[in-house]
Design an enzyme around this catalytic site. Structure first.
Site, PDB file in Angstrom:
ATOM      1  N   ASP A 100      37.242  38.692  42.349  1.00 53.12           N
ATOM      2  CA  ASP A 100      36.841  39.891  41.601  1.00 53.12           C
ATOM      3  C   ASP A 100      36.485  41.003  42.572  1.00 53.12           C
ATOM      4  OD1 ASP A 100      36.112  41.552  39.543  1.00 53.12           O
ATOM      5  OD2 ASP A 100      34.314  40.465  39.000  1.00 53.12           O
ATOM      6  N   GLU A 124      42.516  43.365  37.755  1.00 49.38           N
ATOM      7  CA  GLU A 124      41.452  42.378  37.474  1.00 49.38           C
ATOM      8  C   GLU A 124      42.053  40.974  37.432  1.00 49.38           C
ATOM      9  OE1 GLU A 124      38.208  42.558  37.092  1.00 49.38           O
ATOM     10  OE2 GLU A 124      37.773  44.685  36.766  1.00 49.38           O
ATOM     11  N   ASP A 131      34.139  47.276  44.754  1.00 48.98           N
ATOM     12  CA  ASP A 131      32.791  46.711  44.910  1.00 48.98           C
ATOM     13  C   ASP A 131      32.755  45.265  44.413  1.00 48.98           C
ATOM     14  OD1 ASP A 131      33.153  47.708  42.256  1.00 48.98           O
ATOM     15  OD2 ASP A 131      30.989  47.688  41.929  1.00 48.98           O
ATOM     16  N   GLU A 184      32.003  49.306  39.868  1.00 53.44           N
ATOM     17  CA  GLU A 184      32.459  48.689  38.618  1.00 53.44           C
ATOM     18  C   GLU A 184      31.491  47.616  38.156  1.00 53.44           C
ATOM     19  OE1 GLU A 184      34.646  45.998  35.858  1.00 53.44           O
ATOM     20  OE2 GLU A 184      33.738  45.457  37.776  1.00 53.44           O
TER      21      GLU A 184
END
Lengths: 358, 358
Positions: free
Chosen positions: B100, B159, B72, B130
C-alpha cells in the site's frame, strides 16, 4: 492555622471546618486544626496517625462506642467558602462538604469537647482519605496500625442520613464482562468478528434485569445491577476485537461476597467475567442492645443504607455499626451540596440525649 | 538525496522507494527523489504541488488517461528497510509500503519514464496524504489548485488489487447513535436512567443485521454495517447518562449518499443518529469504451472493490476509474506487509501492453 472554637453552635463549627478546604490528599490543614482544638481536654486522650485524629475517654464505663467521621471531601467546584441560603423557608449551609460529611463531624467535635462524662466510653475518630480508593482509607490504615483503638461494642458513622438512623449497608461488586472478536478492515467486515455486536446480550440482560428487594433484620434493602462503563473499538475503520462492559452490583447484606459473585456469574453465563472489586455489605446490627438503646434515645426510625460506607469496616470486625448524620445523601458530591441547619441541630440533640442518658 | 534509477526493474524501484520512509506528513524526501528522477524527460511536463508530483505527455492523442498512486504509508513498525523473503516458493518484497502502495507507484514511475510515445496521452500523479483524514489528501488539494490537470477520459489508481482490475468502490458512512439517561449514584440506581442499558437494542439490531449483496454493472458489491466504537460511563459508581455507538456503513455504489443515510436512520429508528462522515462510492465505470479496452488489454477479470479509495474522487468528476495494482489489499497496513514479485511484473506487463497497443 485557623483556630476552631468548639464552644460555638454546631452550625458555626460546620461553617468553620467547611471553609478549611480538605479535598482528599489535602487534609493536613484541617487535621492540624482539629488536633489543636481537641487537644488539652483532661477527659480525652488524643492520638494522631497521619491526618487521622482519635480522641478517647477512659471512664471505665461498661460499654465503649466509636463515633467516627471522615474529614476529606470530593473536589471543590466553586462551592467553597460556604454560604447561608434559604429554600422554601428552610435555612441551609451551602458548600462543599456540608453534607458529606463535615456537618456530622462538626456535631461530633462539639460533643467530644463538651461531654466530659458521657454514659458510655467514647472513641472519637476523624479520618482522612474516605473519598478515594479504599486501600488509602484512613480508617483502614488506623485499623492496621492501631487495632487496639477499635475495641468497641457499637459504632456510629456520621455519614449523611437525613438525621435518621440508617442501618448497615449494601455490598458492592464490580466486574468486567468481556467479549472478544477478530479485527478486520471495516470495508471487509465479513473477514472479522465484531466484539461490540457480541456484547448485545450483555446489555439486553442488564436492561431486562429486575433487582430484588431483600428484608434483613426488618429493613428492606434494594439491590441494583448496572453497567457503569462500556468501551470497545480501535478506529473508525476497524472491526473491533474486544468490548468491555463494567458492571456494578449492589447487593443486600444478607448475601456474602461469594454469593454475590456467583449471582453476577449466573447473570452473565457464557461470558468472560472478571471481578475487579468486591466489598461485602454490613448487616444492620440493630438487634444489639446498645443499638436498640441508641435508636430509642435519638427517636429515629431505622432505615436501610443503600450506599456502601465504612460501617462495613466495623461490621467486619464484629462491631454493630450504623450511619447517623445530618444531610441528604442524594446531595453528597453534588455541586449544590447543602445541609439543613435544623438537621444539624437534630443530630446534635439526638446524640447528646443518648450520650447523657444511657 | 537518494537517486532513483527508473531504468532498473520495477522490483528494484519498489525496494528503493520503500527504503525511503514516507509516513504521512513525511513525504518530502520521497517526493524530492521522484521529482528529480522524473524531471528532464522531453516527453513529460512535470508539475509539483507540495509533495504531489504530476507528469504529463502532450502528444495530441484522442484520449487522456490519469494513472495515479499515493506515496505515503501508514506508520512504520520495524518493517523498513525492505527484505526479500520467500513463502511456499513464492518470492516477495517484504516491508512497509510494499503493498500500500509503493510497488504500484514503482511500476508507474518506470513506465512514465520509459513510454515516450504511449497510445493515449497520460497524466501521471503521485500524491501525498492518502493515509490520513480525507481533507488533507494530496489529490483533493491538487483538484482544488489545478482542476485543469484532471481533464481525462479514464483513470487508473494503483491501489493493491492482487494484479486484478477492481472496479469502483463501496461508499462509506459513519454515524454516532446515541442514548441519553440520567446520572445517579449506582448505590441508588433507581433514581437514574441507565444510558448503556438503553443501548441494548442498538447492539441487537447490529448483531441481527444481514448485509446486502448488490450487483452494479455486473459486479457484486457486499455491504456491511458495523459498530466500530462504543463508549459510555463516567465512573465506577455512577449510572451513566450517555452512551455512544459509532457505526460504519459500507454501501454499494448504487446507493447515493442520501439513500445510505436514510438506510442507517431506518435501521436505528427511534434513536438519535448523527452522521459524522459520508463519502459515496464509485460505480465501476467499466462500460466506458476505454475501460473495456483496458480490461481486455491487461487480460484481467474485473472484480468489485470493497474499500473506499480515491477512485471515488475521479468518479465524482465523471471520470470512470478503476483500481489496478500489485499486492493483496488484506495485507495493507499489516506489519507483515509483502508483495509478490510476480504481481509487480504482471501489472507492469499489463499496463505496458495496454499503453503500447491501444
Amino acid at each position: 492555622m485557623p483556630r476552631l472554637d468548639l464552644t460555638a453552635p454546631a452550625v458555626e463549627v460546620t461553617r468553620a471546618i467547611c471553609d478549611i478546604p480538605s479535598v482528599s490528599d489535602d487534609e493536613t490543614p484541617l487535621a492540624d486544626a482539629i488536633f489543636a482544638a481537641i487537644s488539652g481536654f483532661p477527659h480525652l486522650d488524643v492520638h494522631r496517625d497521619g491526618d487521622t485524629i482519635v480522641a478517647r475517654t477512659s471512664l471505665g464505663r461498661a460499654q465503649r462506642v466509636v463515633i467516627a467521621g471522615h474529614i476529606d471531601t470530593v473536589p471543590i467546584n466553586g462551592n467553597v467558602p460556604t454560604r447561608d441560603i434559604e429554600i422554601d423557608g428552610e435555612a441551609f449551609v451551602w458548600g462543599r462538604g456540608t453534607v458529606d460529611m463535615k456537618a456530622g463531624v462538626a456535631v461530633q467535635l462539639k460533643l467530644a469537647a463538651e461531654l466530659t462524662s458521657p454514659a458510655v466510653d467514647l472513641t472519637w475518630m476523624w479520618y482522612d482519605h474516605e473519598e478515594v480508593e479504599s486501600e488509602r482509607n484512613g480508617l483502614g490504615r488506623l485499623a492496621a496500625n492501631r487495632p487496639d483503638l477499635f475495641a468497641a461494642d457499637f459504632a456510629i458513622l456520621g455519614e449523611p442520613s437525613n438525621g435518621q438512623v440508617e442501618g448497615g449497608c449494601n455490598g458492592t461488586l464490580r466486574a468486567v464482562v468481556r467479549t472478544e472478536g477478530v479485527r478486520a478492515h471495516s470495508a471487509r467486515s465479513w473477514v472479522g468478528e465484531n466484539a461490540i455486536h457480541k456484547a448485545a446480550p450483555i446489555l439486553s440482560r442488564l436492561a431486562e434485569y429486575r433487582p430484588r428487594e431483600i428484608t434483613v433484620e426488618g429493613l428492606v434493602y434494594r439491590e441494583g445491577l448496572n453497567a457503569v462503563r462500556i468501551h470497545g473499538g480501535i478506529a473508525g475503520n476497524v472491526i473491533p476485537d474486544a468490548c468491555e462492559v463494567e458492571v456494578n452490583y449492589r447487593f443486600a447484606p444478607s448475601r456474602d461476597a461469594a454469593a454475590a459473585e456467583q449471582h453476577v456469574r449466573d447473570v452473565f453465563d457464557g461470558f468472560d467475567v472478571t471481578v475487579t472489586d468486591l466489598a461485602p455489605g454490613a448487616r444492620p446490627g440493630l438487634d444489639a442492645p446498645v443499638a436498640r438503646q441508641f435508636v430509642a434515645a435519638v427517636g429515629a426510625q431505622p432505615r436501610p443504607k443503600y450506599g456502601w460506607t465504612d460501617v462495613a469496616r466495623f461490621s467486619a470486625l464484629g462491631i454493630p455499626a450504623v450511619n447517623y448524620g445530618p444531610g441528604d445523601p442524594h446531595l453528597a458530591h453534588h455541586d449544590q451540596e447543602r445541609v439543613p441547619i435544623s438537621q444539624i441541630e437534630d443530630v446534635e440533640r439526638g446524640l447528646r440525649a443518648w450520650l447523657t442518658s444511657a
